[in-house]
Write an enzyme that holds these catalytic residues in place. Structure first.
Site, PDB file in Angstrom:
ATOM      1  N   GLY A  69       0.811  -1.213   0.000  1.00 16.20           N
ATOM      2  CA  GLY A  69       0.000   0.000   0.000  1.00 16.20           C
ATOM      3  C   GLY A  69       0.844   1.262   0.000  1.00 16.20           C
ATOM      4  O   GLY A  69       0.522   2.244  -0.683  1.00 16.20           O
ATOM      5  N   THR A 237      12.230  -6.982 -11.237  1.00 18.74           N
ATOM      6  CA  THR A 237      11.731  -8.348 -11.432  1.00 18.74           C
ATOM      7  C   THR A 237      10.561  -8.611 -10.489  1.00 18.74           C
ATOM      8  O   THR A 237      10.618  -8.280  -9.305  1.00 18.74           O
ATOM      9  CB  THR A 237      12.867  -9.369 -11.191  1.00 18.74           C
ATOM     10  OG1 THR A 237      13.898  -9.089 -12.133  1.00 18.74           O
ATOM     11  CG2 THR A 237      12.377 -10.802 -11.382  1.00 18.74           C
ATOM     12  N   CYS A 323       2.962   5.728  22.075  1.00 16.62           N
ATOM     13  CA  CYS A 323       3.802   6.339  23.096  1.00 16.62           C
ATOM     14  C   CYS A 323       5.225   6.436  22.579  1.00 16.62           C
ATOM     15  O   CYS A 323       5.780   5.444  22.120  1.00 16.62           O
ATOM     16  CB  CYS A 323       3.776   5.457  24.333  1.00 16.62           C
ATOM     17  SG  CYS A 323       4.642   6.149  25.723  1.00 16.62           S
TER      18      CYS A 323
END
Ligand code: PLP
Length: 381
Positions: A69, A237, A323
């Site tokens: 993505g 590739t 955090c």
């Protein structure tokens, strides 16, 4: 163990595993080679391209394989800007994934923010007003970057409506459908977007494989050069086994859409208990949401503490906030929705998917309430 972190990554589907093993068993085979072995690998790649195309109702040739993505978004956003000779301004929604916001930040053109309403959905009226007074001579082509389903909250965006406004203004839309594929129907034509980013590992395919759909004729330039694979748009590739796994996973995920939708019933029951017994606020409860995603917060019960307590109880979920160096970073998605600090610091995401069992939801609620009783509920009792 209860795995409730499907939006981070989903377990591999048997269909994907099988397709990948078959591709690996082809042996030495480069899809660019003209010999028999090469042609066998090429057939695997093209079958997978057809499966991804079919999953979003598009032609196979409009699909470019990528490494995931993140790369798909970079290729769409930066590749479009490049093709437009940087005569463009990006309008990025306030709740996009870092992969989109950072690709936009480094695209070399001005970036504006598309705000979201308290519902978590993009403010279409504001977008409309902005586009109505758009001066193309100064700002160039508007490029909207808007996700279909949010990774933290699962809230679904009115992409088709937003993209229609943008198209009318002569602009382009990049849609991040990474969290939407296999969870809600995704149709390339109906979405009205010009580019759609997809990723295999969110739907039970392998990690490190993705795809970008682009409308035929949409401006797009490659970001990397070499052997000219993927019609010159993404040299290198091919990851043959990865593509095979992605194709098989996409086919299975779309087949299983009705099964995925059934998760909402269990998710809603889990949320009802957490609200009644744990005093949580469910984020985006009234908005259209992915059936398998639940984002909830109990002010005072910090997200990191919840994630650690749940981990000890054998439940995997994730923090909406993170955090770093001991300082709580609030969830930017919740902040963009106007949530106050107390909620934004305490939001956690439980996400379910193709292999979740009905009992997982109740067990998660049991574990969470038990952890809350030892900490925050005890303090307020
Ligand atoms: N967009 C969204 C909404 C995501 O949730 C993710 C992954 O977390 C990405 C993009 C990036 O996808 P990938 O992990 O395949 O690079």
């Amino acid at each position: 163990m209860i795995y409730a972190d499907y939006n981070a990554t989903a377990p591999i589907r048997p269909e994907a595993r099988e397709a990948m093993l078959a591709a690996l068993d082809l042996g030495a085979a480069n899809p660019s080679s003209v010999h028999k072995a090469g042609r066998a690998a090429r057939a695997v790649v093209e079958k997978a391209r057809g499966q991804i195309g079919a999953a979003i109702g598009s032609r196979a040739e409009d699909i470019v394989f990528t490494s995931g993505g993140t790369e798909s978004l970079a290729l769409a956003i930066q590749g479009a800007v490049l093709a437009l000779d940087a005569k463009a301004t990006l309008i990025v929604s306030a709740i996009e994934h870092d992969a989109a916001t950072k690709a936009a930040a480094y695209a070399g053109v001005p970036v504006e923010t598309a705000y979201v309403l308290a519902s978590g959905q993009v403010d279409l009226a504001d977008l409309n007003t902005r586009l109505a007074k758009w001066d193309k001579a100064i700002k160039g082509t508007p490029i909207l970057v808007l996700m279909l389903a949010n990774n933290e909250t699962g809230i679904i965006q009115p992409v088709a409506d937003a993209a229609a406004l943008v198209r009318e203004a002569g602009g382009l839309t990049v849609c991040d459908a990474v969290q939407a594929l296999g969870k809600v129907p995704v149709n390339a034509a109906l979405l009205c977007a010009d580019y759609i980013a997809l990723s295999a590992h969110k739907i039970g395919g392998p990690q490190g494989t993705g795809a970008l759909w682009h409308r035929a004729g949409a401006p797009l330039k490659a970001l990397q050069y070499g052997g000219g694979q993927e019609r010159g748009l993404r040299s290198g590739t091919e990851n043959v086994a990865g593509m095979a796994g992605f194709g098989a996973a996409a086919e299975a995920a779309v087949r299983d859409l009705p099964k995925y939708a059934m998760l909402a019933k269990h998710r809603d029951a889990m949320e009802a208990r957490l609200k009644a017994e744990g005093g949580v606020t469910v984020i985006g409860e009234a908005s259209p949401r992915l059936a398998g995603t639940s984002n909830f917060a109990r002010p005072g019960f910090r997200a990191e503490t919840q994630v650690m307590a749940m981990d000890l109880a054998g439940v995997c979920l994730s923090a909406g906030s993170a955090c770093s160096s001991g300082k709580v970073k609030r969830s930017l998605v919740l902040m963009a929705m106007g949530a106050d600090d107390a909620l934004a610091e305490a939001s956690v995401r439980a996400s379910f998917g193709w292999d979740s069992r009905p009992e997982d939801f109740g067990k998660l609620a049991d574990a969470w309430l038990e952890a809350a009783r030892r900490t925050v509920l005890k303090e307020t009792a």
